[in-house]
Design an enzyme around this catalytic site. Structure first.
Site, short mmCIF file in Angstrom:
data_model
loop_
_atom_site.label_atom_id
_atom_site.label_comp_id
_atom_site.label_asym_id
_atom_site.label_seq_id
_atom_site.Cartn_x
_atom_site.Cartn_y
_atom_site.Cartn_z
N ASP A 126 -0.40 -11.02 8.02
CA ASP A 126 -0.63 -9.87 7.15
C ASP A 126 -0.54 -10.36 5.71
O ASP A 126 0.38 -11.10 5.37
CB ASP A 126 0.45 -8.81 7.40
CG ASP A 126 -0.13 -7.43 7.51
OD1 ASP A 126 -0.74 -6.99 6.52
OD2 ASP A 126 0.03 -6.79 8.57
N ASP A 226 -3.76 -6.00 3.58
CA ASP A 226 -3.16 -4.68 3.45
C ASP A 226 -3.80 -3.89 2.30
O ASP A 226 -3.92 -4.42 1.18
CB ASP A 226 -1.66 -4.87 3.19
CG ASP A 226 -0.87 -3.60 3.28
OD1 ASP A 226 -0.76 -3.05 4.38
OD2 ASP A 226 -0.33 -3.16 2.24
N GLU A 284 -7.79 -3.88 5.45
CA GLU A 284 -7.41 -2.49 5.70
C GLU A 284 -7.96 -1.68 4.53
O GLU A 284 -7.58 -1.91 3.38
CB GLU A 284 -5.89 -2.35 5.76
CG GLU A 284 -5.47 -0.96 6.20
CD GLU A 284 -4.11 -0.52 5.68
OE1 GLU A 284 -3.54 0.40 6.25
OE2 GLU A 284 -3.64 -1.09 4.67
N HIS A 355 0.38 0.27 13.73
CA HIS A 355 1.78 0.61 13.41
C HIS A 355 1.89 1.80 12.45
O HIS A 355 3.00 2.18 12.11
CB HIS A 355 2.46 -0.61 12.80
CG HIS A 355 1.82 -1.00 11.49
ND1 HIS A 355 0.52 -1.46 11.40
CD2 HIS A 355 2.28 -0.97 10.23
CE1 HIS A 355 0.22 -1.69 10.14
NE2 HIS A 355 1.27 -1.40 9.40
N ASP A 356 0.77 2.34 12.01
CA ASP A 356 0.81 3.42 11.01
C ASP A 356 0.41 4.77 11.56
O ASP A 356 0.26 5.72 10.79
CB ASP A 356 -0.17 3.09 9.87
CG ASP A 356 0.35 2.01 8.96
OD1 ASP A 356 1.57 1.84 8.88
OD2 ASP A 356 -0.48 1.32 8.34
#
Ligand code: NOJ
Length: 554
Positions: A126, A226, A284, A355-356
């Protein structure tokens, strides 16, 4: 916040519309082969993946590599493992060059990279470079001393007793934090401890490229970037339009979700850091639409390889925290629009969980009546539509939302911030219901390894279904590169398509509803996969999904 159309609304809209001179290429081409188009990715959220009886989380992941290989995983995306005070579970990085002690040491990371490569798998880390932790030495030096060379790495503003603009944070409240000792404000789009980096500053960009190259030289194969579409902010940091803010929940967002230098920065990042290592990137990109998405990923533009678009995770007109029933007909519309726009220059990601977000199976079927067929249906879509599948840990074992009993069980910074805001205007039980609808903690519960291993050893389990579909996808170029043609486009319930390449052709039907539907497969098609077994009837049962092979005569 007012839901009125203010004077700035039209001009903001025009600015946005006029800000992009480019249009994506409109000639269809044959996609160029790439390992990441063929691969099946698997996201690990280390904190909940666990130590699995080893000395640390990274060793715990290492101990599960054979499990992942067995499932058919080709590449792992690892959520942040860098040193961090964990205000946002690692998405607030204190040191890009160090591993969070709780997760292990750099030797454990090296062992993990080697372990993956030995098994023919790749590692994607990440990359969180829209912001750092406020405990990062750059931020600390910059705050301490106005003359620090790091001052320009962040957005500091002196503006007296009021925040410099009206932007709001994704984690509630204003997007500015005030430091009384220095009498200065600093920008944070996320938590108060996640300070936005100023990409206008060339020295900051060089530091980032250097760090990316350092990890790539170590053997990492690429990065998930991210909130990468937020890195370019409109100069001047003007106030956000309140009407747009009320529509999109966050005031100011039009000044950074597709900023003026986004393409320039991405091209530079790629040329200076990714290209020398032929590294892979997936961005993302919340809020990015189909056309702008293509401008970020079409291969002739040299920006990103892939992006994550999130529009299919909530029904139109809703946000994640609205307690609503998911519209399955929208899922069909989303894919038809989104994947039809793919002309071969770019490529798509296929995912339902990360995970969000709360688990997709629970959004569609909150009562959990159809969990097994439904999760298998999602597997069929993920592995037979055109794009790269990204599984999230737990997908393979049909993991659903957690039954949280009270707000005390919720730990996520976003949910806690929102709850504190909500209870100012509504009773706590109502506020808790909203939190339950959207909390990221649903996806972050510890993995139940016993259940995962049980399913791995059980015929007909969701685990085996995923594995077998992955084997099918791997054995067929048509399921990877084949043309995607939607059938029955106007049927709201049945998502139906063919995937064909040369003389290999598949026909897929998926009933997106808990009502029965009609199967339109032809008698000469051969049923390969079905989430209700291999007996094909004319009726599609609730959430029934089937994969047929079409016989092609030369
Ligand atoms: C997106 C990440 O996926 C999320 O977990 C995080 O809170 C924000 N970006 C801020 O880094």
């Amino acid at each position: 916040m007012p839901r009125r159309l203010g004077p700035g609304f039209i001009s903001t809209l025009l600015d946005l519309l006029n800000s992009e001179p480019d249009a994506p290429a409109d000639n269809p081409v044959t996609p160029r082969p790439a390992w990441w188009k063929e691969a099946v990715f698997y996201q690990i959220y280390p904190r909940s993946f666990g130590k699995n009886g080893t000395s640390c989380v990274l060793r715990g992941i290492l101990s599960k590599l054979d499990y992942l290989r067995d499932l058919g995983v080709d590449a792992v995306w690892l959520s942040p493992v860098y040193d961090s005070p964990n205000d946002d579970n690692g998405y607030d990085i204190r040191d890009y060059y160090k591993i969070l002690p709780e997760f292990g040491a750099m030797e454990d990371m090296d062992a993990l990279i080697a372990g993956l490569h030995e098994r023919g798998m790749k590692l994607v880390m990440d990359l969180v470079v829209n912001h750092t932790s406020d405990e990062h030495p750059w931020f600390k030096a910059a705050l301490r001393d106005e003359k620090s060379p790091y001052r320009d790495f962040y957005f500091f503003r002196k503006s007296g007793g009021r925040p410099p603009n009206n932007w709001t944070s994704f984690f509630s409240g204003p997007a500015w934090n005030y430091y009384p000792k220095q009498d200065v404000w600093a920008l944070h789009l996320f938590s108060k401890k996640q300070m936005d980096l100023n990409w206008e500053c060339p020295a900051l960009r060089e530091e980032i490229y250097k760090m990316v190259r350092w990890w790539l030289a170590k053997g990492v194969d690429g990065f998930r970037l991210d909130v990468i579409n937020y890195i370019s902010k409109t100069p001047g940091l003007k106030n956000g339009d309140p009407f747009i803010g009320s529509l999109l929940t966050y005031t100011g967002i039009e000044h950074y979700f597709y900023g003026p230098k986004l393409h320039e920065y991405l091209k530079e990042l790629r040329a200076k850091a990714f290209d020398p290592y032929n590294a892979f990137s997936v961005g993302e990109t919340p809020g990015i639409g189909v056309r702008t998405g293509r401008l970020l990923t079409d291969d002739y533009r040299h920006e990103l390889d892939l992006i994550f678009i999130f529009d299919h995770l909530v029904s139109p007109g809703h946000t994640r925290f609205d307690n609503h029933r998911y519209s399955k007909s929208y899922l069909k519309r989303f894919y038809q629009t989104h994947l039809n726009a793919d002309l071969g220059h770019g490529w798509n990601t296929l995912f339902f969980n990360n995970h969000d977000n709360p688990r997709m199976a629970s959004k569609i079927d909150p009562e959990g009546k159809y969990t097994a067929p439904l999760t298998k249906l999602l597997a069929v879509l993920q592995l037979t539509l055109r794009g790269t599948p990204f599984l999230y840990q737990g997908d393979e074992a049909a993991v659903c939302n957690v039954k949280f009993a009270s707000i005390d069980e919720i730990t996520d910074v976003e949910s806690r911030g929102l709850y504190a805001e909500l209870i100012k205007t509504m009773p706590p039980d109502k506020a808790f219901k909203q939190i339950l609808a959207g909390t990221r903690d649903h996806a972050r519960a510890p993995i139940d390894w016993e259940e995962h291993e049980r399913q791995r050893n059980t015929e007909d389990s969701v685990w085996r279904f995923y594995r077998d579909l992955i084997i099918l996808r791997r054995s067929s170029r048509a399921l990877i590169y084949g043309e995607l043609e939607f059938q029955r486009p106007h049927d709201k319930k049945i998502l139906c398509y063919t995937r064909c390449l040369g003389n290999e052709c598949f026909y897929i039907e998926a009933n997106l509803s808990h009502d029965k539907g009609r199967c339109k497969a032809k008698p000469d098609m051969v049923l390969l996969f079905g989430n209700y077994g291999k007996t094909a009837s004319k009726v599609l049962r609730p959430y029934e999904a089937r994969v047929y092979k079409i016989a092609i005569s030369n």
